[in-house]
Motif scaffolding. Sequence first.
Motif, PDB file in Angstrom:
ATOM      1  N   ALA A 190      50.462  37.058  28.344  1.00  0.00           N
ATOM      2  CA  ALA A 190      49.054  36.774  28.471  1.00  0.00           C
ATOM      3  C   ALA A 190      49.381  38.153  29.739  1.00  0.00           C
ATOM      4  O   ALA A 190      48.215  39.454  29.582  1.00  0.00           O
ATOM      5  CB  ALA A 190      48.864  35.985  29.370  1.00  0.00           C
ATOM      6  N   ALA A 191      49.748  38.926  30.273  1.00  0.00           N
ATOM      7  CA  ALA A 191      49.972  39.789  31.260  1.00  0.00           C
ATOM      8  C   ALA A 191      50.326  40.829  29.918  1.00  0.00           C
ATOM      9  O   ALA A 191      49.916  41.440  30.117  1.00  0.00           O
ATOM     10  CB  ALA A 191      51.171  39.505  32.279  1.00  0.00           C
ATOM     11  N   VAL A 192      51.082  40.945  29.107  1.00  0.00           N
ATOM     12  CA  VAL A 192      51.317  41.596  27.975  1.00  0.00           C
ATOM     13  C   VAL A 192      50.235  42.321  27.464  1.00  0.00           C
ATOM     14  O   VAL A 192      49.810  42.983  27.207  1.00  0.00           O
ATOM     15  CB  VAL A 192      52.530  41.296  26.951  1.00  0.00           C
ATOM     16  N   GLY A 193      50.045  41.356  27.115  1.00  0.00           N
ATOM     17  CA  GLY A 193      48.115  40.800  26.015  1.00  0.00           C
ATOM     18  C   GLY A 193      47.277  41.747  26.438  1.00  0.00           C
ATOM     19  O   GLY A 193      46.223  42.579  25.671  1.00  0.00           O
ATOM     20  N   LEU A 194      46.529  41.309  27.799  1.00  0.00           N
ATOM     21  CA  LEU A 194      46.100  42.403  28.750  1.00  0.00           C
ATOM     22  C   LEU A 194      46.626  43.823  29.252  1.00  0.00           C
ATOM     23  O   LEU A 194      45.400  44.258  28.511  1.00  0.00           O
ATOM     24  CB  LEU A 194      45.671  41.201  29.954  1.00  0.00           C
ATOM     25  N   LEU A 195      48.069  43.905  29.060  1.00  0.00           N
ATOM     26  CA  LEU A 195      48.430  44.887  29.520  1.00  0.00           C
ATOM     27  C   LEU A 195      47.976  46.074  27.904  1.00  0.00           C
ATOM     28  O   LEU A 195      47.398  47.322  28.181  1.00  0.00           O
ATOM     29  CB  LEU A 195      49.645  45.230  29.965  1.00  0.00           C
ATOM     30  N   ALA A 196      48.299  45.277  26.927  1.00  0.00           N
ATOM     31  CA  ALA A 196      48.817  45.879  25.827  1.00  0.00           C
ATOM     32  C   ALA A 196      47.177  46.811  25.278  1.00  0.00           C
ATOM     33  O   ALA A 196      45.962  45.480  25.538  1.00  0.00           O
ATOM     34  CB  ALA A 196      48.898  45.343  24.047  1.00  0.00           C
ATOM     35  N   ARG A 197      46.594  47.851  24.521  1.00  0.00           N
ATOM     36  CA  ARG A 197      45.146  48.132  24.944  1.00  0.00           C
ATOM     37  C   ARG A 197      45.056  48.048  23.413  1.00  0.00           C
ATOM     38  O   ARG A 197      43.487  47.768  22.898  1.00  0.00           O
ATOM     39  CB  ARG A 197      45.419  50.086  24.476  1.00  0.00           C
ATOM     40  N   THR A 198      46.211  47.931  22.484  1.00  0.00           N
ATOM     41  CA  THR A 198      45.310  46.883  21.331  1.00  0.00           C
ATOM     42  C   THR A 198      45.768  45.787  20.717  1.00  0.00           C
ATOM     43  O   THR A 198      47.525  45.733  21.273  1.00  0.00           O
ATOM     44  CB  THR A 198      45.568  48.083  20.221  1.00  0.00           C
ATOM     45  N   VAL A 199      45.888  45.651  19.526  1.00  0.00           N
ATOM     46  CA  VAL A 199      46.443  44.458  19.461  1.00  0.00           C
ATOM     47  C   VAL A 199      47.296  44.470  18.325  1.00  0.00           C
ATOM     48  O   VAL A 199      48.396  43.753  18.432  1.00  0.00           O
ATOM     49  CB  VAL A 199      45.314  43.726  18.397  1.00  0.00           C
TER      50      VAL A 199
END
Lengths: 314, 259
Positions: free
Chosen positions: B158-167
């Motif tokens: 979840a943290a990585v998903g929030l950190l990532a700017r794109t899918v």
Amino acid sequence: MTYTVIARGLSKSFGARTVLDQVDLEVSTGSVLALLGPNGAGKTTLVRILATLLRPDVGAATVAGRDLLTDPVGVKRSISLTGQYAAIDDVLTGQENLEMMARLRHLPRRAVGPRVRELLAEFNLADARDRRAGTYSGGMRRRLDLAVSMISHPQLMFLDEPTTGLDPRSRDQLWATVRRLVADGVTFLLTTQYLEEADQLADTIAVLDRGRVVARGTPEALKANLGAEVLRLQFADAASYQGALACLAAEPTPDRLRTLEVATDGSAAEVSAVLRRLDDAGVAASKVTSHRPSLDEVFLALTSAGPESKELVR
Amino acid sequence: MSIAHAVKDSGVMVARCLRRSRRDPEAFFTALMLPIVLMLLFVYVFGGALNTGGAYVDYVVPGLIVLCAGFGAGTTAVAVATDMSNGIVDRFRSMPISGSSILLGHIVASLARNLLATALVIGVGLGVGWRPTTSVLPWLGAVAMIVTFVLALSWLAAAVGLLARTVEAANSFTFVLMFLPYVSTAFVPAHTMPAALRGVAEHQPFTPIIETMRGLWMGHTSTGASVGREAVVAIGYCAAILVGSVAAASWLFRHRTSR
């Protein structure tokens, strides 16, 4: 008069960039206010602040009678936000989107079904209820978006660039829907880059430019500011152009060659007075046209987005 | 906002995320096929050539569980990043619902997906001859280890998903998590690797987690350390990942959504 939005001195900066600078704004209850401005003027930031998504650095606001900073939950209960992109779940069907949002609005369990059916019918989506929202057309997505917004009978709806990317027919449908909701007593705060949209829908327009409100008023009042009729005079050569400049005390229009614009009240008396002065000075205009200023001209006159300043930015 | 509302909101969000998972046939199919295909691949194709001191299926099950959880975490990261790139999170946040319910929906759905994949690995493993202990306590311990690991990994995702700017950026997380188990004791014992790799394999978080399960199910670890020691290290790793990820995800959620 009662106000659904009263904002005082709202300011917001991201790092060194000031996005909103001491914005005051009122939206009277039951009216439509259009925030008009070029890209980057701060429209979306202002909406996000008033919709509790963002805290202002300075300033205060009352939204639907609740204080934005001390009672954000109270504000959230009375508003609905439609973002620049339809904020719906593409993977869920239209009906499932509405059911999910109805539960999140804490409607009593037994009230969810009837309310969802009511909204599907009202927004002309009953036939598409079991299709995934991802397969909807742009116009249908916007209708679903508005239907979702109406679940809890909000007092104030934010529409952030509601018709961006819509074809003209869907746009007209959306305008009709907004007018219908206004007739039901909903107050709207919409942002748009399209003057026509503001002209069509808004009771009041606030022009936002580089984080400041540079003008506000009814569409008519804003247009009247530039004069009721503009007389455009074109000259065949530089000598007569200079002569006319001297005798009429008119503004030169640098973007049009040897052309002058004079604001008049549109009466024959005033128009012929202008022409008589030209005659007396011995200057002949090669072409005379008269036209009503459009909101586009108001807009360009008020904002920094005119062709000259764009040059400076580059 | 009352606790009752927060619980109800989270329930709606969990239902939403589960429904979205079911309707992503590609990811759902891959998630179900992966445990089966990998099990058959490792046991019947590679297994014959690998000497781990006994039937290879007895060695490999914990490794495959971790590998599939890594794939599942990638799915979670992508799901969170997709949500963040949409207007829907703004709409949720402008409504009177608890902000944490949005992330909780993803976490619970992630747990459900991963535990289903784990059950599949165990089921297929038993079908191709895996013979773990039959006592109840070690099984409970192993299941507790899996749940703890998957929970920590879901929050990290979840943290990585929030950190990532794109899918797409979130998707690359899957690659990292699916590669890391190979340099652990998941598929071969660390002592068979060159010294440099052995150092990595022995000290990375996947190894104690795998060894704890292996020790509980088979009665001995591949590293020679006791199950208790491996379990302490594994729980320490999981707790650190969990605390760090929850803090990071909460911070990122507030900051990524308030621009």
